[in-house]
Design an enzyme around this catalytic site. Structure first.
Site, PDB file in Angstrom:
ATOM      1  N   HIS A 136      34.503  37.413 -26.684  1.00  0.00           N
ATOM      2  CA  HIS A 136      34.850  36.100 -26.120  1.00  0.00           C
ATOM      3  C   HIS A 136      33.630  35.184 -26.204  1.00  0.00           C
ATOM      4  O   HIS A 136      32.486  35.644 -26.192  1.00  0.00           O
ATOM      5  CB  HIS A 136      35.397  36.202 -24.686  1.00  0.00           C
ATOM      6  CG  HIS A 136      34.424  36.553 -23.614  1.00  0.00           C
ATOM      7  ND1 HIS A 136      34.424  37.759 -22.959  1.00  0.00           N
ATOM      8  CD2 HIS A 136      33.417  35.833 -23.041  1.00  0.00           C
ATOM      9  CE1 HIS A 136      33.482  37.763 -22.038  1.00  0.00           C
ATOM     10  NE2 HIS A 136      32.836  36.609 -22.069  1.00  0.00           N
ATOM     11  N   ASP A 188      31.140  26.696 -18.922  1.00  0.00           N
ATOM     12  CA  ASP A 188      32.173  27.258 -18.051  1.00  0.00           C
ATOM     13  C   ASP A 188      31.682  27.425 -16.616  1.00  0.00           C
ATOM     14  O   ASP A 188      30.490  27.293 -16.329  1.00  0.00           O
ATOM     15  CB  ASP A 188      32.679  28.598 -18.616  1.00  0.00           C
ATOM     16  CG  ASP A 188      31.551  29.532 -19.071  1.00  0.00           C
ATOM     17  OD1 ASP A 188      30.385  29.291 -18.710  1.00  0.00           O
ATOM     18  OD2 ASP A 188      31.848  30.512 -19.764  1.00  0.00           O
ATOM     19  N   ASN A 195      33.939  41.790 -25.784  1.00  0.00           N
ATOM     20  CA  ASN A 195      35.224  41.689 -26.489  1.00  0.00           C
ATOM     21  C   ASN A 195      35.267  40.444 -27.386  1.00  0.00           C
ATOM     22  O   ASN A 195      36.333  39.958 -27.727  1.00  0.00           O
ATOM     23  CB  ASN A 195      36.385  41.682 -25.487  1.00  0.00           C
ATOM     24  CG  ASN A 195      36.337  40.490 -24.531  1.00  0.00           C
ATOM     25  OD1 ASN A 195      35.452  39.641 -24.633  1.00  0.00           O
ATOM     26  ND2 ASN A 195      37.284  40.416 -23.608  1.00  0.00           N
ATOM     27  N   GLU A 250      38.974  34.164 -23.693  1.00  0.00           N
ATOM     28  CA  GLU A 250      39.282  35.581 -23.845  1.00  0.00           C
ATOM     29  C   GLU A 250      40.193  35.805 -25.064  1.00  0.00           C
ATOM     30  O   GLU A 250      40.818  34.855 -25.553  1.00  0.00           O
ATOM     31  CB  GLU A 250      39.986  36.081 -22.577  1.00  0.00           C
ATOM     32  CG  GLU A 250      39.126  35.998 -21.318  1.00  0.00           C
ATOM     33  CD  GLU A 250      38.131  37.158 -21.195  1.00  0.00           C
ATOM     34  OE1 GLU A 250      37.773  37.762 -22.222  1.00  0.00           O
ATOM     35  OE2 GLU A 250      37.709  37.451 -20.059  1.00  0.00           O
TER      36      GLU A 250
HETATM   37  N1  LIG Z   1      31.076  33.190 -19.677  1.00  0.00           N
HETATM   38  C1  LIG Z   1      29.940  33.994 -20.003  1.00  0.00           C
HETATM   39  C2  LIG Z   1      29.672  33.888 -21.494  1.00  0.00           C
HETATM   40  O1  LIG Z   1      29.290  32.554 -21.807  1.00  0.00           O
HETATM   41  C3  LIG Z   1      28.591  34.879 -21.892  1.00  0.00           C
HETATM   42  O2  LIG Z   1      28.341  34.745 -23.269  1.00  0.00           O
HETATM   43  C4  LIG Z   1      29.033  36.281 -21.579  1.00  0.00           C
HETATM   44  C5  LIG Z   1      28.014  37.339 -21.975  1.00  0.00           C
HETATM   45  O3  LIG Z   1      27.045  37.469 -20.983  1.00  0.00           O
HETATM   46  P1  LIG Z   1      25.664  38.188 -21.166  1.00  0.00           P
HETATM   47  O4  LIG Z   1      24.806  37.247 -21.941  1.00  0.00           O
HETATM   48  O5  LIG Z   1      25.152  38.404 -19.779  1.00  0.00           O
HETATM   49  O6  LIG Z   1      25.928  39.460 -21.904  1.00  0.00           O
HETATM   50  O7  LIG Z   1      29.240  36.367 -20.172  1.00  0.00           O
HETATM   51  C6  LIG Z   1      30.132  35.450 -19.569  1.00  0.00           C
HETATM   52  O8  LIG Z   1      31.414  35.896 -19.796  1.00  0.00           O
END
Ligand SMILES: N[C@@H]1[C@@H](O)[C@H](O)[C@@H](COP(=O)(O)O)O[C@@H]1O
Length: 243
Positions: free
Chosen positions: A138, A71, A136, A143
Site C-alpha cells: 500500500h 494521510d 502489502n 490498501e
Molecule cells: N500510512 C503509512 C504509510 O504512508 C507508510 O508508508 C507505511 C509504512 O510504514 P513504515 O515506514 O513505518 O514501514 O505505514 C503507514 O501505513
C-alpha cells in the site's frame, strides 16, 4: 552520490542502510528545492525518519514552502501522540518550519474533509512526493483493491496494516480502523516521486511494485505509470529485484 540503476522505468538507488538512504533522499530533495519545488508531499512511518533528520540538520529554508501530507487516522486529533499531524510536528515541522503544513484532520466530518483536502491538492499541486510503502504494497493508506482513480477518500485499514502499525499503540484495539488518505490518482499527479523502503519485510512489495503486472490488488504498481519515480532501498528491500 552513485547513479541510480533503471529497472522497468524506475530509477533505483540501492544503499547500505536507512542512514545512507536518508542522505541520498536528502540530496534528491535538495536538488528539487534548488530547481524551485514549492510544494512537498510528505509521508509518515518510520521509513522517512532518516530523511527528516537530514532535512533538520540542513540549512535548507522551508519557511516559504508548503507541505502536504498523505494521510491521517480517522478519530485522532492532531495533538494525539499517535496522530500523523503530531508525528510530523515532532519529526520535522517543529524544527524545520514551513509556510504551511497540510495534514488531513482526523476529527473532521468525512464529506467536508475529503472536499477540503482535494481543494488543498488543487491549490497546491505537489512538486515532489515522498512515499513509504506498506508490506502489502500500500502507498499512503491506499490498501489493496483501492481504485487507481481515487482522490482523497476514507479508507478501512486492512488487518495487515493494523497489525504492522500496532507497535505504535498501547494495544491493538487502540489502532484506528479508518484513515483519510490521498488517493492513488492524487499521488500520481506529483511531478516527482521518491519512494523509500528498508528491510526484508519490504522486499516483496518492492519487487511487486516494479515487476508485477499493474493491478489494483497491488497499489504501488500504479507507480509504473508515473514518469519520474526514484526508489531508494537498502539491500534487504532490494533483494527480490530482478536486475
Ligand atoms: N500510512 C503509512 C504509510 O504512508 C507508510 O508508508 C507505511 C509504512 O510504514 P513504515 O515506514 O513505518 O514501514 O505505514 C503507514 O501505513
Amino acid at each position: 552520490m552513485d547513479k541510480p540503476q533503471e529497472i522497468n522505468g524506475f530509477q533505483v538507488f540501492v544503499v547500505e542502510d536507512e542512514h545512507e538512504g536518508g542522505k541520498v533522499a536528502f540530496e534528491l530533495v535538495q536538488a528539487a528545492y534548488a530547481q524551485g519545488a514549492q510544494v512537498f508531499g510528505l509521508a509518515t512511518g518510520s521509513t522517512p525518519e532518516t530523511l527528516y533528520e537530514e532535512l533538520k540538520a540542513s540549512n535548507l529554508d522551508f519557511s516559504d514552502r508548503v507541505s502536504v501530507n498523505l494521510d491521517e487516522y480517522v478519530g485522532l486529533s492532531g495533538d494525539h501522540p499517535q496522530s500523523y499531524r503530531y508525528f510530523m510536528e515532532e519529526k520535522l515541522f517543529n524544527e524545520k518550519p514551513f509556510k504551511q503544513n497540510f495534514v488531513p484532520n482526523g476529527l473532521a466530518d468525512e464529506e467536508a474533509e475529503i472536499q477540503r483536502y482535494n481543494q488543498v491538492l488543487q491549490d497546491y499541486p505537489i512538486d515532489l512526493q515522498i512515499l513509504g510503502i506498506g508490506t502489502n504494497a500500500h502507498i499512503a493508506f491506499n490498501e489493496p483493491g483501492t481504485s487507481f482513480e481515487a482522490k482523497t477518500h476514507k479508507v478501512k485499514l486492512t488487518e495487515a496494516t493494523i497489525e504492522a502499525n500496532k507497535r505504535f499503540f498501547d494495544a491493538e484495539e487502540d489502532v484506528p480502523r479508518y484513515a483519510y488518505s490521498m488517493g492513488i490518482a492524487s499521488i500520481l499527479e506529483a511531478d516527482q516521486i521518491i519512494l523509500l523502503a528498508y528491510g526484508p519485510k519490504k522486499a516483496q512489495a518492492i519487487r511487486d511494485m516494479i515487476h508485477a503486472d499493474k493491478t489494483e490488488q497491488i497499489p504501488a504498481t500504479a507507480l509504473q505509470d508515473h514518469a519520474n519515480v526514484t526508489v531508494v532501498v537498502d539491500q534487504a528491500a532490494a533483494e527480490k529485484l530482478v536486475v
